[in-house]
Design a protein around this motif. Sequence first.
Motif, mmCIF file in Angstrom:
data_model
loop_
_atom_site.group_PDB
_atom_site.id
_atom_site.type_symbol
_atom_site.label_atom_id
_atom_site.label_comp_id
_atom_site.label_asym_id
_atom_site.label_seq_id
_atom_site.Cartn_x
_atom_site.Cartn_y
_atom_site.Cartn_z
ATOM 1 N N GLN A 146 0.818 -1.213 0.000
ATOM 2 C CA GLN A 146 0.000 0.000 0.000
ATOM 3 C C GLN A 146 0.857 1.271 0.000
ATOM 4 O O GLN A 146 0.584 2.211 -0.750
ATOM 5 C CB GLN A 146 -0.927 0.007 1.231
ATOM 6 C CG GLN A 146 -1.900 1.169 1.277
ATOM 7 C CD GLN A 146 -3.239 0.856 0.657
ATOM 8 O OE1 GLN A 146 -3.328 0.076 -0.292
ATOM 9 N NE2 GLN A 146 -4.291 1.433 1.190
ATOM 10 N N ASN A 194 2.605 1.804 -3.389
ATOM 11 C CA ASN A 194 1.716 2.012 -4.542
ATOM 12 C C ASN A 194 0.545 2.939 -4.239
ATOM 13 O O ASN A 194 -0.439 2.973 -4.984
ATOM 14 C CB ASN A 194 1.176 0.652 -5.007
ATOM 15 C CG ASN A 194 2.290 -0.319 -5.366
ATOM 16 O OD1 ASN A 194 3.196 0.032 -6.110
ATOM 17 N ND2 ASN A 194 2.227 -1.537 -4.820
ATOM 18 N N ASP A 248 -2.960 -8.874 3.823
ATOM 19 C CA ASP A 248 -2.775 -9.281 2.438
ATOM 20 C C ASP A 248 -4.134 -9.366 1.747
ATOM 21 O O ASP A 248 -5.148 -9.754 2.359
ATOM 22 C CB ASP A 248 -2.083 -10.646 2.387
ATOM 23 C CG ASP A 248 -1.727 -11.050 0.966
ATOM 24 O OD1 ASP A 248 -0.681 -10.602 0.475
ATOM 25 O OD2 ASP A 248 -2.511 -11.804 0.355
ATOM 26 N N THR A 249 -4.160 -9.012 0.477
ATOM 27 C CA THR A 249 -5.417 -9.032 -0.290
ATOM 28 C C THR A 249 -6.078 -10.396 -0.247
ATOM 29 O O THR A 249 -7.315 -10.510 -0.155
ATOM 30 C CB THR A 249 -5.153 -8.623 -1.746
ATOM 31 O OG1 THR A 249 -4.553 -7.328 -1.771
ATOM 32 C CG2 THR A 249 -6.443 -8.595 -2.553
ATOM 33 N N ASP A 256 -5.349 -2.477 -4.084
ATOM 34 C CA ASP A 256 -4.890 -3.498 -5.028
ATOM 35 C C ASP A 256 -5.993 -3.777 -6.056
ATOM 36 O O ASP A 256 -7.116 -4.162 -5.706
ATOM 37 C CB ASP A 256 -4.545 -4.769 -4.243
ATOM 38 C CG ASP A 256 -3.885 -5.841 -5.101
ATOM 39 O OD1 ASP A 256 -3.946 -5.735 -6.343
ATOM 40 O OD2 ASP A 256 -3.318 -6.780 -4.529
ATOM 41 N N THR A 257 -5.682 -3.609 -7.349
ATOM 42 C CA THR A 257 -6.691 -3.816 -8.389
ATOM 43 C C THR A 257 -7.167 -5.262 -8.460
ATOM 44 O O THR A 257 -8.276 -5.534 -8.942
ATOM 45 C CB THR A 257 -6.140 -3.396 -9.760
ATOM 46 O OG1 THR A 257 -4.922 -4.119 -10.016
ATOM 47 C CG2 THR A 257 -5.857 -1.898 -9.790
ATOM 48 N N LYS A 258 -6.334 -6.199 -7.997
ATOM 49 C CA LYS A 258 -6.746 -7.614 -8.000
ATOM 50 C C LYS A 258 -7.927 -7.831 -7.062
ATOM 51 O O LYS A 258 -8.687 -8.788 -7.233
ATOM 52 C CB LYS A 258 -5.567 -8.506 -7.590
ATOM 53 C CG LYS A 258 -4.404 -8.508 -8.577
ATOM 54 C CD LYS A 258 -3.411 -9.613 -8.256
ATOM 55 C CE LYS A 258 -2.709 -9.398 -6.924
ATOM 56 N NZ LYS A 258 -1.811 -8.222 -6.948
ATOM 57 N N TYR A 259 -8.074 -6.959 -6.083
ATOM 58 C CA TYR A 259 -9.178 -7.106 -5.140
ATOM 59 C C TYR A 259 -10.519 -6.932 -5.863
ATOM 60 O O TYR A 259 -11.444 -7.731 -5.685
ATOM 61 C CB TYR A 259 -9.043 -6.089 -4.009
ATOM 62 C CG TYR A 259 -10.108 -6.214 -2.948
ATOM 63 C CD1 TYR A 259 -10.048 -7.209 -1.984
ATOM 64 C CD2 TYR A 259 -11.196 -5.341 -2.917
ATOM 65 C CE1 TYR A 259 -11.030 -7.333 -1.009
ATOM 66 C CE2 TYR A 259 -12.177 -5.449 -1.954
ATOM 67 C CZ TYR A 259 -12.096 -6.444 -1.004
ATOM 68 O OH TYR A 259 -13.077 -6.578 -0.049
#
Length: 605
Positions: free
Chosen positions: A290, A293, A325-326, A537-540
């Motif tokens: 975090q 980024n 963590d995501t 996080d975009t993966k989230y």
Amino acid sequence: MCGITGWVAYDTDLTQQQDVLAGMTATLAARGPDAGDVWVRPRAGLGHRRLAVIDLPGGVQPMTALDDTVALVYSGEVYNFVELRDELAARGHRFRTASDTEVVLNGYLEWGAAVAERLNGMFAFAVWDERSGSLTLVRDRLGVKPLYYAETRDGVLFGSEAKAILANPLASRKVGLDCLHELVGQTKAPGWALWDGMREVEPGTVLTVTSQGIREHVYWRLGTTEHLDDQDTTVETVRSLLSDAVRRQLVADVPQGVLLSGGLDSSALTGLAAEVMPGLHTFSVDFTGQEENFRPDELRAASDEAFVREVVTHVGSTHRTVTVDTRELLDPALRRTVVRAWDLPLGLGDINSSLHLLFRAIRAESTVALSGESADEVFGGYPWFHHEAARTARTFPWLAFAHSINTDRMAVLREDLRDRIDIEAYVADQYATAVARVEFLDGESELERQMRVICHLHLTRLVRALLDRKDRMSMSTGLEVRVPFCDHRLVEYVYNTPWALKSFDGREKSLLRAAVRHVLPVSVADRLKSPYPSVQDTKYATALQSQAAEVLAADSAAFALVDRGWVRAAVALTPEEITGPRRQGLERVLDAHHWVQEYRPEFTF
């Protein structure tokens, strides 16, 4: 801290219902992991789950007096219990323990329900008095500790959380159209509970239950008085009141620490606590990657961790950053746990889940933690206090100030439900009701009257919702979170301070900055407000879409509440489009899915 529950029935022998009472009590095990017990008599049964904080061997509950004719179950902490114990001892009371619980019980024996007016703390408790055949339910002034009740044919059920009441076969699991208004409206209507027939005991209130029914008495409300102190005296009084609240709330027989975000509020508590507690432990939360980024957004101008490090260096605390963590946040089991703790659908997604993970990690090292919750409501720290359009809107300012959490709150609901729920009218009615409770001083300017209304709305509405969230997420891990900014003496004093003094230097929270600047690094004392962090996080967002697609494929029972078309459209978007309201909508869909599976509600709309 603990969890309490109980059942009073004037035409039923509850000695034959001990298993039901044990089941109600068991639902609160997370709130009280150290011990649990029930006390049962023909007309009343009380259940208690204990989190041992003060007098570990002595504060066992349910606690009784006068040959078992008076019984108490109690949740929370009373911070002036030592002074009250001395006063009661001088009046002839004898004590077997060093617990605040016994002080509350003897206070009831001395003053009846009026004991509530003498308590400084956060508490919810119930007293069954066999002598009068009455149950007394009491809740603290600001509503830090939750308490719910539901009337039955011949009595009442009550509990720290709705789930305790729902564990009784007499409780209704119906959710009607009227229940949805507040769920979506977010006005924190007094007494509202999602389930038909269930109510929340209002803060600052005593309920007395007898065979004739329920009587309500308000022992505290946010009143209006003239403020006569000048600026220097006001700053010094705020400093004194807050310092005293921190000192009182650092009393415990277990390890304790402070939640530190690097913002003004939590850093102020950290600095004040460090003055009286050598070797202070502090805790913060961050997300993997975090800080490296971080991207500023509508509510957050800077990452927290650099400010956290400055405070830790400044006060010399032993610090731990809990890094989330995501993948942890996306675990369906975690979401189910958080939804169960919250008791409601349509939650706050990763904001709630990461808070739960933070508290779970802290609980491995500490049993008590101080939090800066409520400082924004007390001192006027939110952006909308200073945003002309929001503060002049004839509605709740936090609803008028558009951001991702409150934008298009009805979007995920089924279309026919949206057509049948008149949210605008509901919110307008609640706003009018809330404003009608505000008292003004003669001669106040239009600006002062306007800001008094806004401050009153925050301290009687919004703060209750946020305190409930903090209580649910912390107690679901067995962690007691204390909130010094909710000391009622501080709240009363600052509320009645004119807005011109609250913002004397043209910034938000002027009084608080001035009162605590001596214990803070300059960068933190001057920092702009930044709310609790959210994962970037975009993966989230992509994973939320995948989980929502699974909800579609499973034909979830949540579609009695949630709109299929909205979910289909959201699943089809690109990850870059899953921002703000859409991402929050996916969180609500997933929360609703788990909530329906967990609670099996009977919808009546």
